[in-house]
Design a protein around this motif. Structure first.
Motif, PDB file in Angstrom:
ATOM      1  N   ASP B 197       0.827  -1.203   0.000  1.00 30.11           N
ATOM      2  CA  ASP B 197       0.000   0.000   0.000  1.00 30.11           C
ATOM      3  C   ASP B 197       0.862   1.252   0.000  1.00 30.11           C
ATOM      4  O   ASP B 197       2.074   1.205   0.243  1.00 30.11           O
ATOM      5  N   ALA B 198       0.201   2.365  -0.273  1.00 32.00           N
ATOM      6  CA  ALA B 198       0.912   3.641  -0.348  1.00 32.00           C
ATOM      7  C   ALA B 198       1.196   4.187   1.046  1.00 32.00           C
ATOM      8  O   ALA B 198       0.431   3.971   1.990  1.00 32.00           O
ATOM      9  N   LEU B 203       4.249   8.143  -2.068  1.00 29.44           N
ATOM     10  CA  LEU B 203       3.613   9.294  -2.733  1.00 29.44           C
ATOM     11  C   LEU B 203       4.653  10.143  -3.455  1.00 29.44           C
ATOM     12  O   LEU B 203       4.377  10.727  -4.506  1.00 29.44           O
ATOM     13  N   PRO B 236      -2.084   8.150   3.081  1.00 31.17           N
ATOM     14  CA  PRO B 236      -3.073   7.578   2.157  1.00 31.17           C
ATOM     15  C   PRO B 236      -3.733   6.318   2.717  1.00 31.17           C
ATOM     16  O   PRO B 236      -3.095   5.516   3.398  1.00 31.17           O
ATOM     17  N   LEU B 241      -4.124   4.281  -5.882  1.00 34.23           N
ATOM     18  CA  LEU B 241      -4.206   5.736  -5.954  1.00 34.23           C
ATOM     19  C   LEU B 241      -4.645   6.144  -7.352  1.00 34.23           C
ATOM     20  O   LEU B 241      -4.439   5.415  -8.320  1.00 34.23           O
ATOM     21  N   TRP B 262      -4.903  11.138  -5.391  1.00 29.99           N
ATOM     22  CA  TRP B 262      -6.110  10.856  -4.604  1.00 29.99           C
ATOM     23  C   TRP B 262      -6.065   9.421  -4.118  1.00 29.99           C
ATOM     24  O   TRP B 262      -5.690   8.525  -4.871  1.00 29.99           O
ATOM     25  N   ASP B 263      -6.497   9.202  -2.871  1.00 29.77           N
ATOM     26  CA  ASP B 263      -6.490   7.832  -2.369  1.00 29.77           C
ATOM     27  C   ASP B 263      -7.871   7.185  -2.520  1.00 29.77           C
ATOM     28  O   ASP B 263      -8.815   7.787  -3.061  1.00 29.77           O
ATOM     29  N   SER B 264      -7.986   5.944  -2.065  1.00 27.95           N
ATOM     30  CA  SER B 264      -9.215   5.169  -2.289  1.00 27.95           C
ATOM     31  C   SER B 264     -10.396   5.704  -1.482  1.00 27.95           C
ATOM     32  O   SER B 264     -11.542   5.340  -1.748  1.00 27.95           O
ATOM     33  N   VAL B 269      -4.401  13.391  -1.259  1.00 31.16           N
ATOM     34  CA  VAL B 269      -3.329  13.093  -0.310  1.00 31.16           C
ATOM     35  C   VAL B 269      -2.004  13.763  -0.661  1.00 31.16           C
ATOM     36  O   VAL B 269      -1.145  13.928   0.204  1.00 31.16           O
TER      37      VAL B 269
END
Lengths: 280, 280
Positions: B197-198, B203, B236, B241, B262-264, B269
Motif C-alpha cells: 500500500d501507499a 507518494l 493515504p 491511488l 487521490w487515495d481510495s 493526499v
C-alpha cells in the motif's frame, strides 16, 4: 495616486529596498525595510525578492527560473545578512542556495528563510508559447477595489498597501464585507504604486501580495507560509499584472495557494504554489 | 500480476530499494537500484523517496509535508551517499536539507540532487477536510491500460514498469497510438505491483511516475525535471491511488507539471508541481 514622475526598473523604492550590499564573496548585507510589512510581519514575497537579488549577483545567470523557499522564523524590519552558495553551474541553468539571517535579542544569528533556486536567462529562451491556461476573468481596474476605495482601512492592510497598486476583483472581496464566498479564490490587478514596471524580482513579490484565499474560505486568522515555490517563465511586459490565486485543498490545518501571474500581453509570466498553515 | 503474497509497508521491494544505511550523523549510504529506471535514467520520484527516507531518519518529525528538490545531474544506478542537515526544529514542523552524491569516473563526488524539506507528523493533524477539488474523472482500473496490455512495449517503459501497477486513462493514451490529444493531461491508477500500500514515501514516487504530459502535447523527447516540489497532505488509505497530471503552460522551452494524488477514500493526499525542460 498620480506620481510626479514614474519610477523605473532599477530606480524605484522596490529596487532600493531589495538592494543587497556585497560584503564578501557570498555574503550580502541588507536593511529590511518596514515599508513592506503586513501588520508587523515582513511580507514573504518582499523577502523572496531580496534573496533573489542576492542570488542573481552570486550566480552566473541573471534571472530566477524556479525558487523554492522554506520559511523558518518571522523576519523583522532591520539589518539582515544573506549568505549565498553556488550549488551547480551549467550552460543553461545554474543552481544556488541562499539563507537570510537576523540577530535575535541575545545577539545570536537566527535563520529566517532558506532558498534553493535555479537561475537562467529569460531573454535567451525560444519564443514558442503553447499555453492552454486562460487569463483570469477579472473586471477592469476601475471596477476593482483597493485599500484607497474602502471607507475604513481594509482589514489586514498595512505599510505595504502604500507601495502597491492592488485592486481586488469584487467577486473575491466578500471577506472584507463580512460575507466570504466560501470559494478559495482571490484575484487582483497588481503593480507598484510608483509606476515601476514588473520584472522577475517584482514577480516574486506579486505571488505573495494578495490577501490570503483563506479569508474567502471564512478564516480570519494569520496564514503563515511554510514553503513557497515560484516559477518565473517570461520577462513581463510593461503595464499592470493580473494575479489569480486558488486554494483547492484546505485540510488538516494546512492549505495550498496556487498563484498565476499574467502580464499585459496575456502571457502567463509566473506560477507559484505555497503550503501555508491555517489557524482554524 | 498475481502475487503469491502481498507485500506490506516496511517489507517490500520499494522499502528495500529506498532504505538508507546510516554511516555517521547526517551521512547515509545507499545502493541506487536499477529496478526504478526509465530507459537508463533513475526515476526522479524514486530518488526523492530515498532522500525523503534519509531526512525522516535525521529529523525529529517522521513525515514529509513539503519537499522541494532541484535536480542537478543525472543519477546512475549504484552506490550513492546522502548527506542531511537540520535547518530548524520546531514543535509542529522541522526543516532539513539533503543532498545525494555519486562518484564520477574520475572518482570525484558529484551532487545529483539537493532538497529542502519540512517534516511533520501527519497523524497529529486535525481531521478537518474542506477540499473543493474533485477526484479525477477516470474509468475503472479494468478499463485503463498498462504496459502489460500493449501488444508491444509501450514507448518509454522500462525496468520501473515491472514494479508499478500503472493503468493509464485511455483518454490520455493518444500519444502511445501516435495520436496525442494536444491536451496537457495524463491520468492513471497507480500502485506498487507487489501490492504494497501507499505511504508518504511512495507518494513521492507517485507524483513523478506517469509518462510526461508533454507526450500528449505531441512532444516525444526527454523531459528532464529541473525542480519538483511535493506536498504530502494526508497518510493515504490502503488501495490504489489515482494520479492526475496537468500542464497548462508549455512555453519558452519549459513546462510545469501539476500532479494531484487521490487515495481510495477520495482524499487528496498529495499535490506536486515540477518545472521541466521541453526538448522541442
Amino acid at each position: 495616486m498620480a506620481q510626479a514622475s514614474q519610477a523605473t526598473i532599477g530606480d524605484s523604492e522596490f529596487d532600493r529596498d531589495t538592494a543587497v550590499t556585497r560584503r564578501a564573496d557570498g555574503v550580502y548585507d541588507i536593511d529590511l525595510s518596514a515599508g513592506w510589512t503586513i501588520i508587523n510581519a515582513v511580507n514573504g514575497g518582499y523577502l523572496l525578492a531580496v534573496l533573489g537579488r542576492a542570488l542573481a549577483d552570486h550566480l552566473p545567470h541573471p534571472d530566477p527560473f524556479t525558487v523554492s523557499a522554506h520559511y523558518l522564523t518571522a523576519s523583522q524590519p532591520g539589518p539582515a545578512v544573506v549568505r549565498t552558495q553556488t550549488v551547480r553551474t551549467g550552460r543553461t541553468l545554474s543552481t544556488g542556495q541562499a539563507s537570510l539571517f537576523q540577530l535575535d535579542e541575545q545577539g545570536n544569528e537566527v535563520e529566517r528563510i532558506r532558498v534553493l533556486a535555479s537561475y537562467g536567462d529569460l531573454d535567451a529562451l525560444p519564443d514558442d508559447v503553447r499555453t492552454t491556461a486562460q487569463p483570469p476573468a477579472i473586471p477592469s481596474i476601475d471596477q476593482c477595489f483597493g485599500p484607497d476605495d474602502a471607507p475604513a482601512p481594509v482589514p489586514g492592510s498595512s505599510a505595504i498597501a502604500d507601495r502597491l497598486m492592488l485592486k481586488l476583483d469584487p467577486a473575491t472581496l466578500g471577506w472584507a464585507l463580512g460575507a466570504p464566498s466560501g470559494k478559495g479564490e482571490m484575484r487582483a490587478w497588481f503593480g507598484l504604486k510608483d509606476g515601476r514596471d514588473a520584472d522577475p524580482f517584482s514577480l516574486l513579490l506579486a505571488v505573495d501580495a494578495l490577501p490570503p484565499t483563506a479569508f474567502e474560505l471564512g478564516l480570519s486568522g494569520w496564514v503563515p507560509t511554510v514553503e513557497l515555490t515560484v516559477h518565473v517563465r517570461c520577462r513581463p511586459a510593461p503595464g499592470p499584472l493580473r494575479v489569480a490565486i486558488t486554494t483547492r485543498n484546505l485540510a488538516g490545518g494546512f492549505l495550498e495557494e496556487d498563484a498565476e501571474v499574467w502580464d499585459s500581453s496575456d502571457r502567463l509570466v509566473a506560477q507559484s504554489r505555497q503550503l501555508a498553515r491555517a489557524r482554524l
